[in-house]
Scaffold this motif. Structure first.
Motif, PDB file in Angstrom:
ATOM      1  N   ASP A  93       0.838  -1.207   0.000  1.00 24.00           N
ATOM      2  CA  ASP A  93       0.000   0.000   0.000  1.00 24.00           C
ATOM      3  C   ASP A  93       0.872   1.256   0.000  1.00 24.00           C
ATOM      4  O   ASP A  93       0.564   2.238  -0.686  1.00 24.00           O
ATOM      5  CB  ASP A  93      -0.927   0.027   1.219  1.00 24.00           C
ATOM      6  CG  ASP A  93      -2.089  -0.957   1.121  1.00 24.00           C
ATOM      7  OD1 ASP A  93      -2.241  -1.632   0.080  1.00 24.00           O
ATOM      8  OD2 ASP A  93      -2.839  -1.056   2.114  1.00 24.00           O
ATOM      9  N   ALA A  94       1.969   1.223   0.759  1.00 21.86           N
ATOM     10  CA  ALA A  94       2.875   2.382   0.817  1.00 21.86           C
ATOM     11  C   ALA A  94       3.509   2.647  -0.547  1.00 21.86           C
ATOM     12  O   ALA A  94       3.649   3.801  -0.961  1.00 21.86           O
ATOM     13  CB  ALA A  94       3.951   2.158   1.880  1.00 21.86           C
ATOM     14  N   VAL A  95       3.875   1.587  -1.260  1.00 29.13           N
ATOM     15  CA  VAL A  95       4.470   1.752  -2.593  1.00 29.13           C
ATOM     16  C   VAL A  95       3.457   2.374  -3.546  1.00 29.13           C
ATOM     17  O   VAL A  95       3.750   3.365  -4.227  1.00 29.13           O
ATOM     18  CB  VAL A  95       4.969   0.395  -3.157  1.00 29.13           C
ATOM     19  CG1 VAL A  95       5.355   0.522  -4.631  1.00 29.13           C
ATOM     20  CG2 VAL A  95       6.133  -0.132  -2.343  1.00 29.13           C
ATOM     21  N   ILE A  96       2.259   1.809  -3.594  1.00 27.66           N
ATOM     22  CA  ILE A  96       1.232   2.319  -4.514  1.00 27.66           C
ATOM     23  C   ILE A  96       0.879   3.770  -4.161  1.00 27.66           C
ATOM     24  O   ILE A  96       0.767   4.622  -5.047  1.00 27.66           O
ATOM     25  CB  ILE A  96      -0.016   1.418  -4.497  1.00 27.66           C
ATOM     26  CG1 ILE A  96       0.334  -0.007  -4.955  1.00 27.66           C
ATOM     27  CG2 ILE A  96      -1.136   2.005  -5.334  1.00 27.66           C
ATOM     28  CD1 ILE A  96       0.975  -0.097  -6.330  1.00 27.66           C
ATOM     29  N   GLU A 126      -5.070  -4.217  -6.261  1.00 26.97           N
ATOM     30  CA  GLU A 126      -4.342  -4.628  -7.466  1.00 26.97           C
ATOM     31  C   GLU A 126      -2.837  -4.519  -7.249  1.00 26.97           C
ATOM     32  O   GLU A 126      -2.079  -5.389  -7.662  1.00 26.97           O
ATOM     33  CB  GLU A 126      -4.765  -3.784  -8.667  1.00 26.97           C
ATOM     34  CG  GLU A 126      -6.156  -4.112  -9.154  1.00 26.97           C
ATOM     35  CD  GLU A 126      -6.657  -3.155 -10.232  1.00 26.97           C
ATOM     36  OE1 GLU A 126      -5.954  -2.150 -10.563  1.00 26.97           O
ATOM     37  OE2 GLU A 126      -7.765  -3.403 -10.743  1.00 26.97           O
ATOM     38  N   GLY A 127      -2.415  -3.444  -6.586  1.00 29.63           N
ATOM     39  CA  GLY A 127      -0.999  -3.281  -6.285  1.00 29.63           C
ATOM     40  C   GLY A 127      -0.482  -4.395  -5.386  1.00 29.63           C
ATOM     41  O   GLY A 127       0.620  -4.921  -5.591  1.00 29.63           O
ATOM     42  N   ALA A 128      -1.275  -4.785  -4.399  1.00 26.51           N
ATOM     43  CA  ALA A 128      -0.878  -5.869  -3.494  1.00 26.51           C
ATOM     44  C   ALA A 128      -0.713  -7.182  -4.259  1.00 26.51           C
ATOM     45  O   ALA A 128       0.173  -7.977  -3.954  1.00 26.51           O
ATOM     46  CB  ALA A 128      -1.894  -6.024  -2.370  1.00 26.51           C
ATOM     47  N   ALA A 129      -1.554  -7.387  -5.269  1.00 24.86           N
ATOM     48  CA  ALA A 129      -1.445  -8.601  -6.082  1.00 24.86           C
ATOM     49  C   ALA A 129      -0.261  -8.529  -7.044  1.00 24.86           C
ATOM     50  O   ALA A 129       0.402  -9.537  -7.302  1.00 24.86           O
ATOM     51  CB  ALA A 129      -2.744  -8.830  -6.857  1.00 24.86           C
ATOM     52  N   ASP A 130       0.022  -7.332  -7.565  1.00 28.85           N
ATOM     53  CA  ASP A 130       1.087  -7.155  -8.556  1.00 28.85           C
ATOM     54  C   ASP A 130       2.485  -7.150  -7.950  1.00 28.85           C
ATOM     55  O   ASP A 130       3.443  -7.574  -8.594  1.00 28.85           O
ATOM     56  CB  ASP A 130       0.900  -5.836  -9.317  1.00 28.85           C
ATOM     57  CG  ASP A 130      -0.348  -5.813 -10.183  1.00 28.85           C
ATOM     58  OD1 ASP A 130      -0.915  -6.893 -10.450  1.00 28.85           O
ATOM     59  OD2 ASP A 130      -0.762  -4.702 -10.578  1.00 28.85           O
ATOM     60  N   LEU A 131       2.625  -6.627  -6.742  1.00 32.80           N
ATOM     61  CA  LEU A 131       3.936  -6.514  -6.108  1.00 32.80           C
ATOM     62  C   LEU A 131       4.203  -7.778  -5.290  1.00 32.80           C
ATOM     63  O   LEU A 131       3.554  -8.039  -4.294  1.00 32.80           O
ATOM     64  CB  LEU A 131       4.004  -5.273  -5.218  1.00 32.80           C
ATOM     65  CG  LEU A 131       3.810  -3.941  -5.939  1.00 32.80           C
ATOM     66  CD1 LEU A 131       3.822  -2.795  -4.946  1.00 32.80           C
ATOM     67  CD2 LEU A 131       4.877  -3.734  -7.012  1.00 32.80           C
TER      68      LEU A 131
END
Length: 150
Positions: free
Chosen positions: A80-83, A98-103
């Motif tokens: 979450d912090a990255v996104i 989606e970010g959690a799934a992609d990273l």
């Protein structure tokens, strides 16, 4: 030729040994960290603990245990912090999911003053090839810096 270094055997973390790299010419470079592999959710994640001295590394093992015990929650806060860091506006719940799934988490690095989570962009949409996001957590687990490494 490789020099034998002491290892740390831990029931939860497995065997941690001094990291080495064998160069193309056969020379071996010994690094100033210990490493091991964790299998979580069927994936292998590298664990790196900073330090060349086995006793100094042993002092960081309890923090590694805490991180591994809370890894799902820590991994989600970090993704979450990255996104959030790289978004132009507040990301939606869908974007965070989606970010959690992609990273994909590849490496957990423990140092004296931080825990660093290194991710791979599994879909290639978030970061250029050869670069990856890293989230630096304070000793207390708080999100600190978000960086791109390469």
């Amino acid at each position: 030729m490789s020099t034998t270094h002491p290892t740390i055997e831990d029931p939860e973390l497995g065997i941690l040994s001094r990291a080495e790299t064998t160069l193309d010419d056969g020379d071996v470079v010994t690094h100033d960290w210990f490493s091991g592999a964790l299998t979580i959710d069927g994936r292998e994640i590298e664990l790196m603990i900073d330090g060349a001295d086995v006793e100094a590394v042993r002092t960081l093992v309890p923090r590694a245990h805490r991180v591994v015990e809370d890894l799902d929650e820590i991994r989600r806060r970090a993704s979450d912090a990255v996104i959030t860091h790289f978004s132009d506006s507040a990301p939606s719940t869908t974007e965070l999911d989606e970010g959690a799934a992609d990273l994909v988490l590849d490496t957990v690095e423990i140092t004296d003053d931080a825990t660093v989570l290194h991710f791979t962009d599994s879909c290639g949409r978030h970061f250029p090839e050869g670069y990856w996001p890293a989230v630096h957590l304070g000793v207390d687990g708080s999100i600190g810096e978000v960086t791109v490494e390469g």
